[in-house]
Motif scaffolding. Structure first.
Motif, PDB file in Angstrom:
ATOM      1  N   ALA A   1      25.850  42.213  23.226  1.00 42.19           N
ATOM      2  CA  ALA A   1      26.131  43.493  23.893  1.00 42.19           C
ATOM      3  C   ALA A   1      25.845  43.385  25.389  1.00 42.19           C
ATOM      4  O   ALA A   1      26.571  43.949  26.212  1.00 42.19           O
ATOM      5  CB  ALA A   1      25.293  44.602  23.264  1.00 42.19           C
ATOM      6  N   VAL A   2      24.801  42.633  25.736  1.00 44.00           N
ATOM      7  CA  VAL A   2      24.506  42.414  27.156  1.00 44.00           C
ATOM      8  C   VAL A   2      25.623  41.596  27.798  1.00 44.00           C
ATOM      9  O   VAL A   2      26.070  41.894  28.916  1.00 44.00           O
ATOM     10  CB  VAL A   2      23.143  41.723  27.336  1.00 44.00           C
ATOM     11  N   LEU A   3      26.094  40.557  27.110  1.00 45.27           N
ATOM     12  CA  LEU A   3      27.196  39.767  27.645  1.00 45.27           C
ATOM     13  C   LEU A   3      28.441  40.620  27.869  1.00 45.27           C
ATOM     14  O   LEU A   3      29.152  40.458  28.875  1.00 45.27           O
ATOM     15  CB  LEU A   3      27.521  38.609  26.700  1.00 45.27           C
ATOM     16  N   GLU A   4      28.693  41.530  26.969  1.00 47.11           N
ATOM     17  CA  GLU A   4      29.834  42.435  27.148  1.00 47.11           C
ATOM     18  C   GLU A   4      29.641  43.320  28.383  1.00 47.11           C
ATOM     19  O   GLU A   4      30.593  43.569  29.135  1.00 47.11           O
ATOM     20  CB  GLU A   4      30.008  43.291  25.892  1.00 47.11           C
TER      21      GLU A   4
ATOM     22  N   LYS B   1      29.620  39.815  44.453  1.00 42.78           N
ATOM     23  CA  LYS B   1      28.701  40.312  43.429  1.00 42.78           C
ATOM     24  C   LYS B   1      28.181  39.131  42.621  1.00 42.78           C
ATOM     25  O   LYS B   1      28.956  38.295  42.161  1.00 42.78           O
ATOM     26  CB  LYS B   1      29.394  41.311  42.500  1.00 42.78           C
ATOM     27  N   LEU B   2      26.855  39.098  42.445  1.00 46.59           N
ATOM     28  CA  LEU B   2      26.214  37.999  41.733  1.00 46.59           C
ATOM     29  C   LEU B   2      25.224  38.564  40.724  1.00 46.59           C
ATOM     30  O   LEU B   2      24.518  39.533  41.015  1.00 46.59           O
ATOM     31  CB  LEU B   2      25.470  37.080  42.711  1.00 46.59           C
ATOM     32  N   ILE B   3      25.176  37.938  39.557  1.00 47.49           N
ATOM     33  CA  ILE B   3      24.285  38.375  38.475  1.00 47.49           C
ATOM     34  C   ILE B   3      23.442  37.192  38.030  1.00 47.49           C
ATOM     35  O   ILE B   3      23.900  36.046  38.042  1.00 47.49           O
ATOM     36  CB  ILE B   3      25.097  38.935  37.292  1.00 47.49           C
ATOM     37  N   SER B   4      22.212  37.476  37.634  1.00 48.66           N
ATOM     38  CA  SER B   4      21.324  36.457  37.097  1.00 48.66           C
ATOM     39  C   SER B   4      20.672  36.985  35.828  1.00 48.66           C
ATOM     40  O   SER B   4      20.298  38.160  35.759  1.00 48.66           O
ATOM     41  CB  SER B   4      20.252  36.095  38.128  1.00 48.66           C
ATOM     42  N   TRP B   5      20.520  36.088  34.831  1.00 45.83           N
ATOM     43  CA  TRP B   5      19.927  36.515  33.558  1.00 45.83           C
ATOM     44  C   TRP B   5      19.296  35.344  32.842  1.00 45.83           C
ATOM     45  O   TRP B   5      19.937  34.307  32.644  1.00 45.83           O
ATOM     46  CB  TRP B   5      21.005  37.133  32.662  1.00 45.83           C
ATOM     47  N   ASN B   6      18.053  35.501  32.426  1.00 40.21           N
ATOM     48  CA  ASN B   6      17.428  34.579  31.492  1.00 40.21           C
ATOM     49  C   ASN B   6      17.850  35.008  30.088  1.00 40.21           C
ATOM     50  O   ASN B   6      17.424  36.039  29.585  1.00 40.21           O
ATOM     51  CB  ASN B   6      15.900  34.606  31.632  1.00 40.21           C
ATOM     52  N   ILE B   7      18.663  34.172  29.453  1.00 36.27           N
ATOM     53  CA  ILE B   7      19.293  34.554  28.188  1.00 36.27           C
ATOM     54  C   ILE B   7      18.444  34.180  26.980  1.00 36.27           C
ATOM     55  O   ILE B   7      18.663  34.705  25.884  1.00 36.27           O
ATOM     56  CB  ILE B   7      20.692  33.909  28.084  1.00 36.27           C
TER      57      ILE B   7
ATOM     58  N   LEU C   1      27.900  42.474  31.025  1.00 31.81           N
ATOM     59  CA  LEU C   1      28.074  41.614  32.199  1.00 31.81           C
ATOM     60  C   LEU C   1      29.559  41.342  32.452  1.00 31.81           C
ATOM     61  O   LEU C   1      29.991  41.268  33.610  1.00 31.81           O
ATOM     62  CB  LEU C   1      27.322  40.299  32.010  1.00 31.81           C
ATOM     63  N   ALA C   2      30.321  41.175  31.396  1.00 30.96           N
ATOM     64  CA  ALA C   2      31.756  40.938  31.569  1.00 30.96           C
ATOM     65  C   ALA C   2      32.420  42.103  32.293  1.00 30.96           C
ATOM     66  O   ALA C   2      33.324  41.910  33.116  1.00 30.96           O
ATOM     67  CB  ALA C   2      32.410  40.707  30.211  1.00 30.96           C
ATOM     68  N   GLN C   3      31.949  43.304  32.015  1.00 29.48           N
ATOM     69  CA  GLN C   3      32.519  44.492  32.650  1.00 29.48           C
ATOM     70  C   GLN C   3      32.130  44.606  34.125  1.00 29.48           C
ATOM     71  O   GLN C   3      32.775  45.330  34.886  1.00 29.48           O
ATOM     72  CB  GLN C   3      32.070  45.740  31.906  1.00 29.48           C
ATOM     73  N   GLU C   4      31.089  43.893  34.523  1.00 29.02           N
ATOM     74  CA  GLU C   4      30.631  43.948  35.912  1.00 29.02           C
ATOM     75  C   GLU C   4      31.568  43.217  36.874  1.00 29.02           C
ATOM     76  O   GLU C   4      31.524  43.440  38.080  1.00 29.02           O
ATOM     77  CB  GLU C   4      29.223  43.365  36.030  1.00 29.02           C
ATOM     78  N   LYS C   5      32.368  42.302  36.352  1.00 27.38           N
ATOM     79  CA  LYS C   5      33.331  41.548  37.168  1.00 27.38           C
ATOM     80  C   LYS C   5      32.644  40.843  38.336  1.00 27.38           C
ATOM     81  O   LYS C   5      33.084  40.914  39.491  1.00 27.38           O
ATOM     82  CB  LYS C   5      34.439  42.470  37.697  1.00 27.38           C
ATOM     83  N   ALA C   6      31.578  40.148  38.050  1.00 28.78           N
ATOM     84  CA  ALA C   6      30.834  39.439  39.086  1.00 28.78           C
ATOM     85  C   ALA C   6      31.561  38.159  39.489  1.00 28.78           C
ATOM     86  O   ALA C   6      32.284  37.553  38.698  1.00 28.78           O
ATOM     87  CB  ALA C   6      29.428  39.108  38.594  1.00 28.78           C
ATOM     88  N   ASP C   7      31.333  37.757  40.725  1.00 29.23           N
ATOM     89  CA  ASP C   7      31.896  36.492  41.202  1.00 29.23           C
ATOM     90  C   ASP C   7      31.134  35.302  40.634  1.00 29.23           C
ATOM     91  O   ASP C   7      31.726  34.269  40.330  1.00 29.23           O
ATOM     92  CB  ASP C   7      31.847  36.445  42.733  1.00 29.23           C
ATOM     93  N   ILE C   8      29.820  35.458  40.507  1.00 28.69           N
ATOM     94  CA  ILE C   8      28.966  34.368  40.053  1.00 28.69           C
ATOM     95  C   ILE C   8      27.926  34.920  39.090  1.00 28.69           C
ATOM     96  O   ILE C   8      27.317  35.961  39.352  1.00 28.69           O
ATOM     97  CB  ILE C   8      28.282  33.667  41.242  1.00 28.69           C
ATOM     98  N   ILE C   9      27.716  34.220  37.973  1.00 38.18           N
ATOM     99  CA  ILE C   9      26.681  34.581  37.006  1.00 38.18           C
ATOM    100  C   ILE C   9      25.783  33.365  36.819  1.00 38.18           C
ATOM    101  O   ILE C   9      26.267  32.275  36.472  1.00 38.18           O
ATOM    102  CB  ILE C   9      27.270  35.008  35.651  1.00 38.18           C
TER     103      ILE C   9
ATOM    104  N   GLU D   1      34.474  28.129  24.708  1.00 38.62           N
ATOM    105  CA  GLU D   1      35.527  29.082  24.320  1.00 38.62           C
ATOM    106  C   GLU D   1      34.980  30.510  24.297  1.00 38.62           C
ATOM    107  O   GLU D   1      35.651  31.450  24.759  1.00 38.62           O
ATOM    108  CB  GLU D   1      36.095  28.704  22.959  1.00 38.62           C
ATOM    109  N   LEU D   2      33.784  30.678  23.771  1.00 38.99           N
ATOM    110  CA  LEU D   2      33.200  32.018  23.706  1.00 38.99           C
ATOM    111  C   LEU D   2      32.866  32.541  25.099  1.00 38.99           C
ATOM    112  O   LEU D   2      33.103  33.723  25.403  1.00 38.99           O
ATOM    113  CB  LEU D   2      31.959  31.994  22.818  1.00 38.99           C
ATOM    114  N   LEU D   3      32.322  31.677  25.959  1.00 39.96           N
ATOM    115  CA  LEU D   3      32.041  32.103  27.334  1.00 39.96           C
ATOM    116  C   LEU D   3      33.332  32.477  28.065  1.00 39.96           C
ATOM    117  O   LEU D   3      33.379  33.465  28.806  1.00 39.96           O
ATOM    118  CB  LEU D   3      31.317  30.991  28.096  1.00 39.96           C
ATOM    119  N   GLU D   4      34.392  31.717  27.827  1.00 37.95           N
ATOM    120  CA  GLU D   4      35.672  32.016  28.465  1.00 37.95           C
ATOM    121  C   GLU D   4      36.255  33.330  27.959  1.00 37.95           C
ATOM    122  O   GLU D   4      36.980  34.015  28.687  1.00 37.95           O
ATOM    123  CB  GLU D   4      36.660  30.871  28.229  1.00 37.95           C
TER     124      GLU D   4
END
Length: 275
Positions: free
Chosen positions: A27-30, A2-8, A32-40, A58-61
């Motif tokens: 809220a969008v980041l949350e 699973k792969l996700i792409s986003w212009n932030i 995406l976190a729930q999507e459990k993608a292999d690559i973003i 730290e926030l991304l982690e």
């Protein structure tokens, strides 16, 4: 996979600002976190030449705890805090990472626009394509970019299959935007940019959304922030894509948009592929 792409549209703002738009971005980041993608893949990070700060990391982690980070920022002689791309990839992957330059015009190769991950079975590459700009002032350079980028993807495809994503800054067909007739010479819908994207596909690539969904209308990935009602009225554009090498298109299981709620601008796109 699973792969996700986003212009932030500014990673720093999304992670650290207290504005109403930043809250919508988080809220969008949350989501995406729930999507459990292999690559973003993330475009338009607008980070400094030093990349993400310790706080950013730290926030991304906190959102993606099992992912490593690689990034590319705009550097001189290009503008500071401009463009930029970033990958988050699951730490079980061990990609070879390159930051290709394609002999693009002006400062485009210095704007942090392409990152490529090489895995055993494929290349995964993201792009933030240069915008033709107000008054189409960068259209001539954009046409050169489109040719150079298409040649670059073809060079990858000659080695192994390619998964390519990003903000391509073009609505390919009339069904890819709500108001084609009034946008004929708007940046992102000129004949020149559309021809450039056709040329890219003709190099051996498939627009996975159209492959799975056909000529469905009203499906967009971007709504103008300048118009308060653009998303409410769905007067959008589809300018973000997942492309794959033609020979693996039958392995694509999902290619769709992920809801960004009330947030205008870009929405994330997701692809699932069985490699």
């Amino acid at each position: 996979m699973k792969l996700i792409s986003w212009n932030i549209d500014s990673l720093n703002a999304a992670l650290t600002s207290d504005s109403s738009r930043a809250l919508l971005s988080r809220a969008v980041l949350e989501t995406l976190a729930q999507e459990k993608a292999d690559i973003i893949a993330i475009q338009e990070t607008k980070l400094s030449s030093k990349g993400p700060t310790k706080k950013h990391v730290e926030l991304l982690e906190s959102y993606f705890p099992d992912h490593a980070i690689t990034w590319r920022s705009s550097v001189e002689p290009a503008r500071k805090g401009y463009a930029g791309t970033l990958f988050l990839y699951h730490n079980t992957l061990n990609p070879t990472i390159t930051f290709p330059e394609i002999d693009a015009p002006s400062t485009m190769d210095s704007e942090g626009r392409i990152i490529t991950l090489e895995l055993d079975q494929c290349f995964i590459t993201q792009v933030y394509t240069p915008n033709a700009g107000d008054g189409l002032k960068r259209l001539d350079e954009r046409q050169i970019w489109d040719k150079k980028y298409a040649d670059y993807l073809a060079s990858l495809d000659a080695q192994k299959p390619v998964l390519a994503t990003g903000d391509y800054n073009v609505a390919h067909k009339e069904i890819d935007l709500a108001n084609p007739s009034s946008n004929r010479r708007s940046p992102g819908f000129t004949d020149e940019e559309r021809t450039g994207f056709t040329n890219l596909l003709d190099k051996g690539f498939t627009d996975t959304y159209r492959y799975l969904h056909g000529d469905v209308t009203g499906a967009y990935t971007w709504w103008a922030q300048r118009s308060k009602t653009s998303k409410i009225n769905n007067t959008g554009w589809r300018i973000d894509y997942w492309l794959v090498s033609n020979r693996i298109k039958d392995k694509v299981r999902v290619s769709d948009m992920i809801s960004s709620g009330e947030r205008q601008d870009h929405t994330p796109i997701v692809m699932e592929i069985d490699l």
